[in-house]
Design an enzyme around this catalytic site. Sequence first.
Site, PDB file in Angstrom:
ATOM      1  N   CYS A  94       0.833  -1.205   0.000  1.00  0.00           N
ATOM      2  CA  CYS A  94       0.000   0.000   0.000  1.00  0.00           C
ATOM      3  C   CYS A  94       0.875   1.266   0.000  1.00  0.00           C
ATOM      4  CB  CYS A  94      -0.996  -0.022   1.153  1.00  0.00           C
ATOM      5  SG  CYS A  94      -2.335   1.182   0.940  1.00  0.00           S
ATOM      6  N   HIS A 177      -3.763  -4.904   0.480  1.00  0.00           N
ATOM      7  CA  HIS A 177      -3.287  -5.243   1.821  1.00  0.00           C
ATOM      8  C   HIS A 177      -3.372  -6.758   2.039  1.00  0.00           C
ATOM      9  CE1 HIS A 177      -2.830  -1.327   3.977  1.00  0.00           C
ATOM     10  NE2 HIS A 177      -3.683  -0.905   3.060  1.00  0.00           N
ATOM     11  N   GLU A 179      -2.259  -8.487   4.294  1.00  0.00           N
ATOM     12  CA  GLU A 179      -2.313  -8.821   5.721  1.00  0.00           C
ATOM     13  C   GLU A 179      -3.724  -8.736   6.304  1.00  0.00           C
ATOM     14  OE1 GLU A 179      -1.870  -4.313   5.822  1.00  0.00           O
ATOM     15  OE2 GLU A 179      -1.337  -5.982   4.503  1.00  0.00           O
TER      16      GLU A 179
END
Length: 222
Positions: A94, A177, A179
């Site tokens: 990001c 993202h 994660e």
Amino acid sequence: MSTSTADSSTLYVVRNEVDPDCEYHCDAVAARVPDAVEVDFVGGERPPLEDADGVVLTGSTAAVYEADSRPWIADQEALVRELVKREIPTLGVCFGHQVANAALGGTVEEVGTTATLVETDLADDPLFEDVDPVVPAVHGDAVTEPGEGMAVIAAADHAPVFGTRHRSAPLWTVQFHPEITAAVRDRLAADFGWESRQFSFADVSAERVFENFERLVAERTA
């Protein structure tokens, strides 16, 4: 003191969040690379490149174009150029994607907030092995012109430069993202207006990006 993974690779997670209330996404990155050493870049810490086998640059609610008021952003752009020069494997997530491209002469612009699961076109790249095309996106800025030497390896309808890879150095970046999971959906809704649309987190396997990156690092240090 550094910590090495089982394959003796020393990894660093460079934390870039400026808002303490939003650090949970940095925590999630660190959890995905549990043997890595965390570096508070905003707080003045810097990764020691002499023993770095790999570096992950996290997201941030800061904007790359705020470098005049946030001097650490220029420092991180310089870090990216040094990582490229030394050919140290690097993954930008990001903001990390944006700062890496900006460091190499690319353009980052405000484009309006996207906070939802999106479908992407992923290139046949080892970073995306076994990664499904539905990924979490939370961003208001986007790379509109890739940096010098950066090839586009992921695209989305709302962001054509959704992932990049350096043509000669081991540098990969993703706007999404990998994660983020359903566990933080309520936080994302409160902080960024997360929208649940046609896709489900059951469709997401983006976390494999970190496993693939660690494998790529290990292959270079073997």
